[in-house]
Every structure is written in structure tokens, then in C-alpha cells.
Design an enzyme around this catalytic site. Structure first.
Site, PDB file in Angstrom:
ATOM      1  CB  CYS A 123       1.313  -6.256   3.185  1.00  0.00           C
ATOM      2  SG  CYS A 123       2.999  -6.138   4.035  1.00  0.00           S
ATOM      3  CG  ASP A 124      -2.413  -2.560   4.180  1.00  0.00           C
ATOM      4  OD1 ASP A 124      -1.042  -3.099   4.612  1.00  0.00           O
ATOM      5  OD2 ASP A 124      -2.693  -1.303   4.642  1.00  0.00           O
ATOM      6  CE  LYS A 125      -6.317  -2.492   0.919  1.00  0.00           C
ATOM      7  NZ  LYS A 125      -5.457  -1.972   1.749  1.00  0.00           N
ATOM      8  CB  SER A 149      -3.082   4.566   5.930  1.00  0.00           C
ATOM      9  OG  SER A 149      -2.023   3.769   6.543  1.00  0.00           O
ATOM     10  CG  ASP A 192      -2.209  -0.751   1.120  1.00  0.00           C
ATOM     11  OD1 ASP A 192      -1.892  -2.082   0.723  1.00  0.00           O
ATOM     12  OD2 ASP A 192      -3.238  -0.234   1.338  1.00  0.00           O
ATOM     13  CD  GLU A 207      -4.817   2.993   2.568  1.00  0.00           C
ATOM     14  OE1 GLU A 207      -4.938   1.578   3.117  1.00  0.00           O
ATOM     15  OE2 GLU A 207      -3.631   3.236   2.703  1.00  0.00           O
TER      16      GLU A 207
END
Length: 560
Positions: A120-122, A472, A79, A446
Site C-alpha cells: 500500500c501507499d506509503k 489520492s 490511507d 490527501e
């Protein structure tokens, strides 16, 4: 019968065995249960940079327990690398590609089980969505968090400190030399971001869901404990295959409700609302995640506090007992009979856990001594967010929990950032950033930089920001994201004018535009739907079938 036996056993299946033997697999290998290792390793993502080493220890564990590992690659975007430019349009949609690719590989190869490696994020929610969809034995294992960097602005720095510092530089608050020094000192090594952003929130929640071994969510990236968890995970996946403990036996309504409570108790990223919604959808559960967040946020206390809510990082949380201690402290409020990937219940995990470090009490508190008496994430509604918006009061000053200000509107992230750096945003403004939702963005970008620039320019306590995009997990300050319906779908955020008064009231869970209803109706009647920003490629398809943020931004194929 194990899935792999359908293609690896019997004279008629020589074709498949011959194909695998071309890569060095032996006759004995192909008689064992076959475990896929979905590895999102790359040199693009610091949170995944160590996953080659972790994967090897997972393989060691699988071999040791009598299985055959077969590793394959999975995409994963950082991200941070996508922030503030067109690349961020692809970040949330990549979650669906990750889930689809893992589903595809598992079904093509008829794996008996899966170990999912990503941090990580996704990538984390995409992997958990695939596990829920496939319903075969699965364990998720991340690569672990990064150490904090050199102290800056009263806390250990990280890459987001550079964005805050750029705002400070633009306002003349620091020197160029101070700013430049962060480039080499804010990120001392690999791992998922050192603060409680979406990445570490989702790794912690994977553990709270029971899909990761205890302490497997947050052991540091560069620690021996991280590699030990790899081997332990490899051994444990074989037990799940033997006992037929599939993902949906773990991903139950009770497990999702426990994860919601854990998220509220540690003031996790607002993105967790959307990701847990999507995971529950893939598991075909009836639980209404948004409504659960809304009701539980009023009663679940905040028991853990980390950056961006305070100076302590995720590794400090881990050393103060991490997720196991959080779940132990919350256990009277949890559904402890749920199954986990240890092949034991949550209650059994809590009872048998042995902590590596003595409690510090700096990050994890008990029910009788909470940081706050309500959860750190809240769901708002009102004439500006008829289908909800999400905020994170656990990460901003209590003085901001009721904010009334004057709208200053932007139709893109870039336009807002340019205005903030140019000094056009002032005390009392509510920055409105729209056409950044799942369809309108597309990809629900974001508003990370905008919030960091406000902080850097000294406006964090005197302004607010609302958007149909996302934030975020590192953002703090008064913000509301995920506003639904989004602007591109004709949501009221589309018809806000500069100078309109807006009220954000966290205590009453309200987000209101102080404009007469007749005027709102007239503006909506005059609104015209904009043309899609992308008309071909993956994003051209995504913006047609993505659901709203309130529905988890899942893909709705009936929209075609």
C-alpha cells in the site's frame, strides 16, 4: 563473507546461536544464509490481509534454495482508513518509520538479504527506501490488487465510489438505498485498491525499477499466480545473495529514469514523484527526479490507461500484459541494460518474458498508437508554485487543461469538505486548501474526499482544486498538489484571498495568481507563521524536520 556469519559462525558466537535455537532454529538452519522477511501483514489493511499466505510461500522458496528465513513484522497504515480525519496526519510520516524499522531489524540481525512484503501507499516506498539505504540483496513483493466491485456510475465500484456517492446523495442525485448498497458490493475481497491509486502505482513502479520479479507487482491478490510469485521470490533472493547483487546495483539512475517513464506512460499517481525522489535520495543518486518528470512528461506518450482515467481497473491492465508489456512497448525509450532482481538485465527480461493472457489492447497500447502523446503527470511552476506543483492531466478531461477561476480559500481539509457538501462551492471556483503540507499539516494529507465530493455534486468539470497537500491516486478532475513552498513555510499559497483569479495551464506548465507582484509582496510581508499543530510525539518531531513536497518530503536532520 555473508553478514550473518559475523554472529553465527565460530565458538565465540555461541550466544547468538543459543538465542535463535530457543525459537526452534536448528544447527543446520544457522549454517545457511539468513534472509529476513519484512512482512507488513495486518488486519488493518486489505492490501496486506493475504501476506501471511504469501510469506509462507516466500519461506518455502528460501528453504528450497538453501536459505533460512526469519520473518518480522512491519507497521503499515491504510490511507483509506486515515482519510478525512486526524489519522491522515500520520500516513506520510509512517513511510519514514517503515524505512527506519526495516533498517533497524536488518542491522540488528545482520540479515544476508531481505524480502519486503507490502502493498500500500506509503509501505511500498518506505520498504524501497530501506532497501536503498541498506544496500544488501533485496526483493520487494506486494500482495496484489483487489478485484473491482459491482458496477456503479459506469464502472466497477471500489471504496472510493462510496465517497463519490455521498456527494451525489447530498445533491439529491441518488437515493439512500442506492448509496447504502455500495457498502457490501464495492470491495469484493482483499488486495490493494482495484484502481491505479498510489498503492498500485508504486507496486507497478517497483517492478519497473527492477526491484520486483516480472508480473510480481500486479498479479491479483486472490490468484494462484500471487502465491507462485511468493515461492519464486524466495528462490530468487538466494541467487541475489550468492551473486552479491545488492539493492543499489538495481536502484541506479537508469532504473529510476525508467520508472519515471513508466509512471508517465501509465498516468500513475502524483505521489510517485515524491516517493521516487525519496528512494533516489536514499540510494544517494544524483538524479533530479522532479526535473526528469518535467522534461520527460513532454515527450513520453501515454501508453496505458486505467481507472481513474477510464473504466478499466488494474487487473485489466495485468491481463493485458501489465508492466512487462508496458516496458516492452516502451523499450526503445528505456535504458534496458540496467540490472534487475531476476539477476538479468531489463533487456533480457523483456526478451524472455512469456505472457499469461493474450493481449486485449484495451489497456496497453503501443508507441504508434498511444492514448496521448505526452505523459500523464505534469510539473507546474509559477508565482503560486515557485518550487513546483504536481498535476495529473492523464486523469482529467482535456477541457480542464486550461482553467481560470475565482479562489475560495480554506485553511484545512475539513473546512473545505464541509463547504463543498453545504453547496458553498460553485462553478468557476478554484478551491484553495492550504496549511496541509509536510510541515503545516503536518504530514501532507490527501484531499481525497474534497475531490470526490466535487465529483459527486457534479462540479468535477467546472471547478478546480489546488493545495500544498496531496491527492489520492484515484482522484480526477482539475487539481494541482504538492505546491511548494507550502503555506506553513510562507509560500504564496498562504496569501491567496477569496475572489483572487487563478490560472492553471497544463500545456504551458503554469500555475499563476493573477494579482500584481507588489500586492503579493505586501501580503507576504504581512504574513505570520502559525504555531505548529503538534508540539510533542512523533508528529511534533516530524513537522520540524520534514522537507518540502518538492524534495520528496524526506527528513532533513539539519533542520533540528
Amino acid at each position: 563473507m555473508e553478514r550473518s556469519k559475523h554472529i553465527l559462525e565460530g565458538l565465540n558466537n555461541q550466544y547468538y546461536r543459543a538465542t535463535l535455537k530457543s525459537m526452534g532454529f536448528t544447527t543446520d538452519d544457522l549454517k545457511r544464509p539468513v534472509i529476513g522477511i519484512a512482512n507488513a501483514w495486518s488486519e488493518c489493511v486489505p492490501g496486506h490481509f493475504n501476506l501471511r499466505q504469501v510469506a509462507q510461500r516466500v519461506k518455502d522458496g528460501i528453504y528450497r534454495a538453501g536459505g533460512t528465513p526469519i520473518e518480522f513484522g512491519v507497521i503499515g497504515g491504510c490511507d483509506g482508513m486515515g482519510q478525512g480525519h486526524d489519522g491522515m496526519h500520520y500516513i506520510l510520516p509512517s513511510r519514514e518509520l517503515i524505512a527506519n524499522s526495516i533498517e533497524s531489524m536488518a542491522q540488528i540481525n545482520l540479515f544476508d538479504g531481505l524480502v519486503l512484503l507490502g502493498s500500500c501507499d506509503k509501505i511500498v516506498p518506505g520498504m524501497l527506501m530501506a532497501a536503498a539505504r541498506l544496500d544488501i540483496p533485496c526483493i520487494f513483493l506486494p500482495g496484489g490488487p483487489m478485484e473491482g466491485g459491482a458496477v456503479f456510475d459506469g464502472r466497477q465500484s471500489d471504496q472510493t465510489s462510496s465517497t463519490e456517492a455521498y456527494g451525489m446523495l447530498s445533491a439529491g442525485k441518488i437515493t439512500e438505498a442506492e448509496y447504502v448498497s455500495l457498502e457490501n458490493t464495492s470491495c469484493p475481497g482483499c488486495g490493494s485498491c482495484s484502481y491505479l491509486g498510489t498503492a498500485n502505482t508504486m507496486c507497478a513502479l517497483a517492478e519497473a525499477l527492477g526491484m520486483t520479479l516480472p508480473d510480481g507487482g500486479l498479479a491479483p491478490a486472490t490468484s494462484a499466480a500471487r502465491l507462485m510469485k511468493g515461492e519464486e521470490t524466495g528462490i530468487k533472493i538466494m541467487e541475489l545473495v550468492e551473486k552479491h547483487i545488492t539493492a543499489r546495483k538495481v536502484l541506479t539512475e537508469g532504473a529510476v529514469r525508467n520508472a519515471i517513464k513508466a509512471c508517465l506512460a501509465m498516468s500513475g499517481s502524483t505521489n510517485a514523484v515524491m516517493h521516487l525522489t525519496a528512494i533516489a535520495h536514499e540510494a544517494e543518486l544524483d538524479i533530479r527526479v522532479l526535473e526528469e518528470f518535467d522534461s520527460l512528461s513532454r515527450t513520453i506518450p501515454q501508453l496505458a490507461k486505467m481507472n481513474p482515467a477510464c473504466k478499466y481497473n488494474v487487473i485489466d491492465f495485468y491481463k493485458d500484459g501489465g508492466v512487462p508489456r508496458l516496458m516492452e512497448n516502451l523499450q526503445s525509450l528505456l535504458e534496458t541494460g540496467v540490472m534487475t532482481v531476476t539477476a538479468q538485465t531489463l533487456a533480457e527480461n523483456i526478451a524472455s518474458h512469456r505472457y499469461t493472457y493474450p493481449a486485449t489492447g484495451l489497456v496497453n497500447h503501443t508507441l504508434d498508437d498511444p492514448f496521448g502523446y505526452t505523459g500523464g503527470v505534469a510539473v507546474l511552476r509559477g508565482n503560486l508554485a515557485p518550487d513546483t506543483g504536481i498535476t495529473k492531466p492523464g486523469a482529467f478531461d482535456k477541457s480542464l487543461q486550461h482553467f481560470e477561476g475565482e479562489a475560495i480559500c480554506f485553511d484545512s481539509e475539513e473546512a473545505a469538505e464541509e463547504a463543498i457538501l453545504a453547496g458553498k462551492v460553485h462553478d468557476g471556483h478554484v478551491v484553495v486548501i492550504r496549511y496541509e503540507g509536510p510541515k503545516g499539516g503536518p504530514g501532507m494529507r490527501e484531499m481525497f474526499k474534497a475531490m470526490k465530493y466535487l465529483y459527486g455534486r457534479g462540479l468535477a468539470l467546472t471547478t478546480a482544486l489546488i493545495t500544498d497537500g496531496r491527492f489520492s491516486g484515484t482522484n480526477n478532475g482539475c487539481f494541482v498538489g504538492h505546491i511548494s513552498p507550502e503555506a506553513a513555510e510562507g509560500g504564496p499559497i498562504a496569501i491567496v484571498h477569496d475572489g483572487d483569479r487563478i490560472v492553471i495551464d497544463v500545456e504551458s506548465r503554469k500555475l499563476e495568481l493573477l494579482v500584481p507582484q507588489e500586492e503579493i509582496d505586501a501580503r507576504l510581508a504581512a504574513w505570520k507563521r502559525p504555531e505548529p499543530k503538534f508540539k510533542k510525539g512523533w508528529l511534533g518531531l516530524y513537522c520540524k524536520i520534514a522537507a518540502s513536497g518538492s524534495e520528496g518530503a524526506i527528513l532533513k536532520f539539519d533542520n533540528l
